[in-house]
Design a protein around this motif. Structure first.
Motif, mmCIF file in Angstrom:
data_model
loop_
_atom_site.group_PDB
_atom_site.id
_atom_site.type_symbol
_atom_site.label_atom_id
_atom_site.label_comp_id
_atom_site.label_asym_id
_atom_site.label_seq_id
_atom_site.Cartn_x
_atom_site.Cartn_y
_atom_site.Cartn_z
ATOM 1 N N ILE A 5 43.988 38.931 34.609
ATOM 2 C CA ILE A 5 43.939 37.693 33.822
ATOM 3 C C ILE A 5 42.475 37.284 33.720
ATOM 4 C CG2 ILE A 5 44.524 35.231 33.727
ATOM 5 C CD1 ILE A 5 47.116 35.835 35.190
ATOM 6 N N ILE A 35 42.442 38.185 39.019
ATOM 7 C CA ILE A 35 42.068 37.103 38.092
ATOM 8 C C ILE A 35 40.545 37.052 38.016
ATOM 9 C CG2 ILE A 35 42.080 34.615 37.647
ATOM 10 C CD1 ILE A 35 44.772 34.408 38.956
ATOM 11 N N THR A 104 45.618 43.234 30.123
ATOM 12 C CA THR A 104 44.735 42.082 30.309
ATOM 13 C C THR A 104 45.265 40.891 29.529
ATOM 14 O OG1 THR A 104 42.748 43.379 30.744
ATOM 15 C CG2 THR A 104 42.398 41.213 29.816
ATOM 16 N N PHE A 105 45.329 39.750 30.201
ATOM 17 C CA PHE A 105 45.765 38.507 29.566
ATOM 18 C C PHE A 105 44.560 37.573 29.501
ATOM 19 C CE2 PHE A 105 49.443 40.414 31.471
ATOM 20 C CZ PHE A 105 50.448 40.210 30.534
ATOM 21 N N ARG A 138 47.417 29.221 33.797
ATOM 22 C CA ARG A 138 47.192 30.372 34.690
ATOM 23 C C ARG A 138 48.367 30.544 35.649
ATOM 24 N NH1 ARG A 138 41.341 30.772 37.591
ATOM 25 N NH2 ARG A 138 40.520 29.478 35.940
ATOM 26 N N THR A 142 51.110 33.576 35.552
ATOM 27 C CA THR A 142 51.280 34.414 36.749
ATOM 28 C C THR A 142 52.767 34.484 37.129
ATOM 29 O OG1 THR A 142 49.107 33.666 37.477
ATOM 30 C CG2 THR A 142 50.413 34.809 39.094
#
Ligand SMILES: C[S@@+](CC[C@H](N)C(=O)[O-])C[C@H]1O[C@@H](n2cnc3c(N)ncnc32)[C@H](O)[C@@H]1O
Length: 159
Positions: A5, A35, A104-105, A138, A142
């Protein structure tokens, strides 16, 4: 599988840090999870249209620098495609079956994501038309990634 992320700005709230840490721990059995925080640009209330674009572009460059060529990139965008948890899980499952191993975010800052980041993304997903604060987003993301793995592996989880 690698899940990354990339998020703009520092996570400040303790309760969000704790929530993310919990899902990060649970995700450990399914993937390598990471992250990456990129610094946000100052964005006072009175910015002109041009200045807002410049802020997004600067943040966008920092985001793009953290994306690898082989990453499948999901941009989180309010105007993106609305998804269900099952559809999201299915998309990840199908892509990984076809050989994608790095996802990937990207979560934007207070002004959103730049055009360049949107162009680099492979999919733009929306968690509904409501605007969530980027820090909370976030945690929500998750949890949804964890939910997706539970669905993919046929493991029980809250309905
Ligand atoms: C505070 S929002 C930005 C709002 C900004 N006005 C915009 O339209 O993008 C910060 C980031 O959180 C994510 N976000 C917030 N709400 C979302 C939603 N409903 N669906 C998907 N992403 C969302 C997006 O990545 C967004 O760039």
């Amino acid at each position: 599988m690698k899940i990354k992320i990339i998020a703009v700005g520092k996570l400040k709230e303790k309760y969000l840090k704790q929530g993310i840490a919990e899902y990060e721990k649970r995700l450990g059995k399914y993937c390598k999870f990471e992250i990456i925080e990129v610094p946000d640009e100052k964005a006072p209330e009175n910015l002109s249209e041009l200045e807002m674009i410049q802020v997004k572009e600067k943040e966008g460059q920092k985001i793009l620098a953290k994306i690898s060529d082989n990453d499948y990139v999901f941009a989180l965008a309010i105007q993106g495609k609305e998804i269900t948890s099952e559809g999201f899980a299915n998309q990840i499952d199908q892509l990984s079956t076809r050989g994608t191993s790095s996802f990937t975010f990207v979560i934007g800052g207070s002004l959103g994501l730049s055009d360049e980041v949107m162009k680099r993304s492979d999919a733009q997903i929306s968690f509904g038309r409501l605007t969530y604060p980027h820090q909370l987003m976030r945690l929500i993301l998750t949890e949804q990634v964890y939910r997706a793995f539970r669905i993919i592996h046929g493991h029980a989880y809250h309905k």
